[in-house]
Design a protein around this motif. Structure first.
Motif, PDB file in Angstrom:
ATOM      1  N   ALA A 506       0.975  -1.294   0.059  1.00 19.74           N
ATOM      2  CA  ALA A 506      -0.163  -0.213   0.070  1.00 19.74           C
ATOM      3  C   ALA A 506       0.736   1.391  -0.050  1.00 19.74           C
ATOM      4  O   ALA A 506       2.061   1.388   1.279  1.00 19.74           O
ATOM      5  CB  ALA A 506      -0.415   0.288   1.441  1.00 19.74           C
ATOM      6  N   TYR A 565      -9.129   5.283  -2.991  1.00 22.31           N
ATOM      7  CA  TYR A 565      -8.184   4.446  -3.715  1.00 22.31           C
ATOM      8  C   TYR A 565      -8.168   4.980  -5.599  1.00 22.31           C
ATOM      9  O   TYR A 565      -9.809   4.899  -5.753  1.00 22.31           O
ATOM     10  CB  TYR A 565      -9.055   4.050  -3.468  1.00 22.31           C
ATOM     11  CG  TYR A 565      -8.870   1.642  -4.360  1.00 22.31           C
ATOM     12  CD1 TYR A 565      -7.147   1.930  -4.642  1.00 22.31           C
ATOM     13  CD2 TYR A 565      -9.390   1.471  -4.958  1.00 22.31           C
ATOM     14  CE1 TYR A 565      -6.493   0.989  -4.957  1.00 22.31           C
ATOM     15  CE2 TYR A 565      -8.894   0.240  -6.167  1.00 22.31           C
ATOM     16  CZ  TYR A 565      -7.414   0.090  -6.386  1.00 22.31           C
ATOM     17  OH  TYR A 565      -6.664  -1.109  -7.060  1.00 22.31           O
ATOM     18  N   SER A 567      -8.087   3.420  -8.422  1.00 15.88           N
ATOM     19  CA  SER A 567      -7.616   1.889  -9.371  1.00 15.88           C
ATOM     20  C   SER A 567      -7.277   1.998 -10.926  1.00 15.88           C
ATOM     21  O   SER A 567      -6.683   3.323 -11.190  1.00 15.88           O
ATOM     22  CB  SER A 567      -8.805   1.354  -9.489  1.00 15.88           C
ATOM     23  OG  SER A 567      -8.806   0.685 -10.045  1.00 15.88           O
ATOM     24  N   ILE A 660     -12.859   5.363   0.142  1.00 17.72           N
ATOM     25  CA  ILE A 660     -12.854   4.626   1.547  1.00 17.72           C
ATOM     26  C   ILE A 660     -13.934   4.885   2.404  1.00 17.72           C
ATOM     27  O   ILE A 660     -12.985   5.387   2.891  1.00 17.72           O
ATOM     28  CB  ILE A 660     -11.303   3.794   1.649  1.00 17.72           C
ATOM     29  CG1 ILE A 660     -10.257   2.944   0.406  1.00 17.72           C
ATOM     30  CG2 ILE A 660     -11.467   2.980   3.051  1.00 17.72           C
ATOM     31  CD1 ILE A 660      -9.183   2.545   0.942  1.00 17.72           C
ATOM     32  N   TRP A 667     -10.856  -2.751   4.595  1.00 17.14           N
ATOM     33  CA  TRP A 667     -10.487  -1.909   3.789  1.00 17.14           C
ATOM     34  C   TRP A 667     -10.301  -2.381   2.857  1.00 17.14           C
ATOM     35  O   TRP A 667     -10.145  -1.665   1.550  1.00 17.14           O
ATOM     36  CB  TRP A 667      -9.200  -0.603   4.700  1.00 17.14           C
ATOM     37  CG  TRP A 667      -7.650  -0.899   3.830  1.00 17.14           C
ATOM     38  CD1 TRP A 667      -7.852  -2.439   4.440  1.00 17.14           C
ATOM     39  CD2 TRP A 667      -7.025  -0.967   3.388  1.00 17.14           C
ATOM     40  NE1 TRP A 667      -6.462  -2.795   4.269  1.00 17.14           N
ATOM     41  CE2 TRP A 667      -6.064  -1.947   3.251  1.00 17.14           C
ATOM     42  CE3 TRP A 667      -7.208   0.099   1.749  1.00 17.14           C
ATOM     43  CZ2 TRP A 667      -4.529  -1.598   2.390  1.00 17.14           C
ATOM     44  CZ3 TRP A 667      -5.523   0.230   1.257  1.00 17.14           C
ATOM     45  CH2 TRP A 667      -4.218  -1.153   1.536  1.00 17.14           C
ATOM     46  N   LEU A 671     -11.059  -2.421  -2.917  1.00 18.75           N
ATOM     47  CA  LEU A 671     -10.004  -2.391  -3.900  1.00 18.75           C
ATOM     48  C   LEU A 671     -10.021  -3.915  -5.022  1.00 18.75           C
ATOM     49  O   LEU A 671     -11.084  -4.542  -4.862  1.00 18.75           O
ATOM     50  CB  LEU A 671      -8.809  -3.012  -2.816  1.00 18.75           C
ATOM     51  CG  LEU A 671      -7.869  -1.677  -1.789  1.00 18.75           C
ATOM     52  CD1 LEU A 671      -6.828  -3.269  -1.606  1.00 18.75           C
ATOM     53  CD2 LEU A 671      -7.909  -0.659  -1.672  1.00 18.75           C
ATOM     54  N   VAL A 684      -1.060  -1.207  -4.464  1.00 18.03           N
ATOM     55  CA  VAL A 684      -2.682  -0.283  -4.164  1.00 18.03           C
ATOM     56  C   VAL A 684      -2.035   1.118  -3.479  1.00 18.03           C
ATOM     57  O   VAL A 684      -1.337   1.530  -2.951  1.00 18.03           O
ATOM     58  CB  VAL A 684      -3.035  -0.972  -3.515  1.00 18.03           C
ATOM     59  CG1 VAL A 684      -4.577   0.105  -2.723  1.00 18.03           C
ATOM     60  CG2 VAL A 684      -3.812  -2.168  -2.737  1.00 18.03           C
ATOM     61  N   VAL A 686      -3.174   5.258  -2.480  1.00 18.30           N
ATOM     62  CA  VAL A 686      -4.666   5.859  -2.039  1.00 18.30           C
ATOM     63  C   VAL A 686      -3.779   7.290  -1.964  1.00 18.30           C
ATOM     64  O   VAL A 686      -2.686   7.356  -1.450  1.00 18.30           O
ATOM     65  CB  VAL A 686      -5.004   5.059  -0.204  1.00 18.30           C
ATOM     66  CG1 VAL A 686      -6.181   5.486   0.208  1.00 18.30           C
ATOM     67  CG2 VAL A 686      -4.959   3.441  -0.596  1.00 18.30           C
TER      68      VAL A 686
END
Length: 691
Positions: A506, A565, A567, A660, A667, A671, A684, A686
């Motif tokens: 993350a 988030y 993507s 989120i 969490w 995702l 990931v 964020v």
């Protein structure tokens, strides 16, 4: 003048050998008085003579002139030496009788060039003469020889510069004064009230082999505290004790602005550090000769100057017979002498070549090697000085310059490649990095870039820097990729079904600029290290617990921010079509065709659309708010992130973003961790947005 008799510093001549009395008195284990004399001949050691030994008789200037040009007895005058006709190889040759020459030279009033060197001249009058006797001798000299233009009184027993001034006082037409070889003990001269400056018309002054120092030279040139040679054009000070002029040139009144040629050959200069002072003394010098010195370097780097010194008026420079051993010296000459047109620099170690051992055939090899060395040095020198027109007394043609510059480029490229290759091999372990090596190469060959442009050749230094920059960027990218791969490989190392296999890499970041409420504006100005966070986290962690962790690390108020988030997926937004009407009007259907707009990402949307009306069709492909790219190119929002918008095959796509939401849910539910091929995504991203 000094009184009669023997005294320390007295000049004498014994059997034609000039000397100076340095000692008078007894000697150990020897009877009587002795005179210690220092001979002018440097190969002759000092010796002692008896005072009873008679020196050569001294002469006044007029006596020396009469002795040389109008003797009382003419040789062969009564021998009826007439012109005789003789034949040599069948040709008739006329022989001129000597009495004709003597008769012509006896007319002293017509003499213009008088050479009375080495005739034991002590002055215009006898030693110890009063001022009245000196004036009487000056009057007789002016009446007898009124037309003297050039006078050579060198290598005589004259002791003071006042004696020289008294001689020149009578010669109103004197242009060239030669006083070489004198050993003066006093260098000042006074002009009596009512008398003219004796040197005001002198255009050439020769003071060679006088063992003068810079201070003594200044006293001679300024007899009354100011420059006494208002018409002087050529000053020759060869074979003296000159090595550095120190602070002599700081006095404005000592300047001789008329001097254009300065000869300082066979002195003791080791560099060119005296040039600024010499130029201040002789500001209009166009020709300078330092032949036969010990010059081996420029020597101006250690002096403090606001700007690099330049000697714009100097056009001719003679540096032959010195100790110059590097082309770096020649590379500095164009900057110091921008108007240099003539240079002599032969007989320096820079142009030395290895001789043979004297065996059979070595003479031919020696001649070939000498010719090759001369040609090489000639080309490499003229190419380094763009404005040079004469080198070692040889005129430089346009063809010589072209061939020399092309040859210089080939030599320079070999040296530069070697230097840059060493930098590339050494890398960062060396004290000098690649940029410093490139700068050193530029300094070693300052004309290389301009000559490359002139002859349309590739600048290998510029190419090397470009390739080095690209390689450095590639290495940096590889390092980043390696780090990412390492982190991903670390996660892939866990066995399936374990907690480690479910971890995600993350990356949390807070944008440097935020459009949120003013209460969070202070938080947006935090240092960069507080805006980014990268951790391995399980997706089952609750949102509340995650936000608590983020708030602590980002120093944010609890639950006063949101997590968005970003993507890897893109969602279609609108078709790229020509729906805007050319009449400036648009209907509801036209607007609906563009789809839904995210006003948080695109600012001033309405304003941009109002301005777009009435433009050509290609304006529809323009980026409305500076975030939409053409084709596969788009603006990056954050370093390493993907573009917000892309267009493919006429369709506009927007990066999928998911907030989120607060709660006890894991969490990971927000995702997109499954890719289109069914594999699991580990990375990931964020975005942290303070309220």
């Amino acid at each position: 003048m000094a009184s009669k008799g023997v005294y320390i510093g007295q000049r004498r001549s014994y059997a034609g050998g000039l000397c100076t009395i340095r000692y008078q008195g007894p000697l150990p284990s020897l009877k009587g008085e002795w005179l210690g004399v220092e001979w002018d001949d440097p190969t002759r050691a000092a010796s002692f003579v008896r005072p009873s030994r008679k020196p050569d008789p001294e002469r006044t200037l007029l006596e020396a002139v009469k002795f040389k040009y109008a003797p009382t007895t003419v040789p062969n005058a009564n021998n009826n030496v007439a012109d005789e006709t003789i034949e040599i190889s069948g040709k008739v040759v006329e022989e001129v009788g000597f009495e004709r020459i003597q008769k012509q030279l006896s007319v002293l009033t017509d003499l213009k060039i008088v050479l009375i060197d080495e005739l034991v001249v002590s002055g215009v009058a006898r030693r110890g003469a009063s001022r009245d006797e000196i004036r009487q001798a000056q009057f007789e000299l002016a009446q007898t020889c009124p037309n003297i233009v050039e006078l050579d009184i060198g290598w005589n027993v004259i002791e003071t510069w006042q004696d020289v001034a008294d001689i020149c006082q009578s010669l109103k037409k004197l242009k060239i004064s030669k006083a070489s070889g004198l050993r003066l003990r006093n260098f000042k001269a006074k002009v009596s009230e009512g008398e003219e400056n004796p040197f005001q018309n002198v255009e050439e002054l020769h003071l060679n082999e006088c063992l003068l120092t810079p201070e003594q030279t200044a006293q001679i040139l300024s007899p009354g505290g100011t420059c006494g040679f208002s018409s002087l054009k050529t000053l020759t000070l060869s074979s003296n004790e000159l090595h550095f002029f120190g602070n002599v040139g700081k006095k404005e009144e000592l300047r001789c602005a008329s001097v254009t040629t300065l000869v300082l050959e066979n002195n003791k200069f080791t560099d060119l550090s005296s040039l600024p002072i010499l130029v201040s003394l002789f500001p209009n010098t166009t020709s300078l000769s330092l032949q036969g010195n010990l010059v081996s370097e420029i020597g101006l780097d250690g002096l403090r100057y606001a700007d690099p010194p330049r000697f714009d008026k100097l056009e001719t420079l003679n540096l032959a017979g010195n100790k110059i051993g590097s082309y770096a010296f020649i590379d500095s000459l164009p900057g110091l002498f921008p108007n240099l047109t003539s240079l002599r620099i032969s007989r320096n170690p820079l142009y030395a070549w290895t001789q043979g051992d004297g065996g059979q055939g070595d003479e031919v090899k020696r001649q070939v090697a000498s010719a090759a060395a001369d040609s090489t040095s000639y080309y490499l020198t003229l190419a380094r000085i763009p404005g040079l027109k004469s080198l070692n007394y040889t005129s430089i043609t346009s063809r010589d310059r072209e061939e020399g510059e092309i040859y210089y480029l080939s030599v320079a490229e070999r040296e530069i490649k070697t230097l840059l290759l060493e930098a590339a091999v050494a890398g960062s372990t060396e004290n000098m990095n690649i940029e410093q090596r490139a700068a050193q190469a530029r300094r070693s060959h300052p004309l290389y870039a301009s000559l490359c442009a002139q002859y349309e050749r590739e600048d290998i230094i510029a190419r090397f820097l470009d390739e080095s920059a690209k390689q450095a960027q590639q290495d940096q990218n590889d390092t980043k990729k390696k780090k990412t791969t390492t982190r991903t490989s670390e996660l892939d190392g866990y066995a399936p079904g374990t907690l480690g296999s479910r971890l995600v890499d993350a990356y949390f970041y807070m944008p440097s600029c935020s459009s949120t409420a003013s209460a969070a504006s202070e938080e947006a100005s935090r240092s960069e290290q507080h805006r980014k966070l990268q951790r391995f986290l399980p997706p089952t962690v609750s949102v509340y617990r995650l936000k608590s962790h983020i708030a602590k690390l980002f120093n944010l108020p609890p639950l006063q921010f949101r997590l968005v988030y970003e993507s890897h997926e893109y969602d279609p937004v609108e078709p790229i079509s020509r729906t805007t009407r050319r009449d400036g009007k648009s209907g509801q259907n036209d607007w609906d065709a563009w789809g839904d707009w995210d006003v948080d990402d695109i600012e001033n949307d309405d304003h941009d659309h109002d301005q777009d009306h009435g433009h050509e069709d290609e304006d529809l492909d323009a980026d409305v708010d500076g975030m939409v790219g053409h084709g596969h190119e788009a603006l990056q929002k954050e370093e390493g992130s993907e573009p917000m918008y892309i267009t493919r095959d006429g369709q506009r796509f927007k990066k999928r973003e998911t907030e989120i939401l607060d709660g006890m849910r894991g969490w990971g539910d927000f995702l997109d961790l499954t890719t289109s091929d069914g594999s699991r995504r580990r990375e990931v991203r964020v975005r942290v947005e303070p309220y």
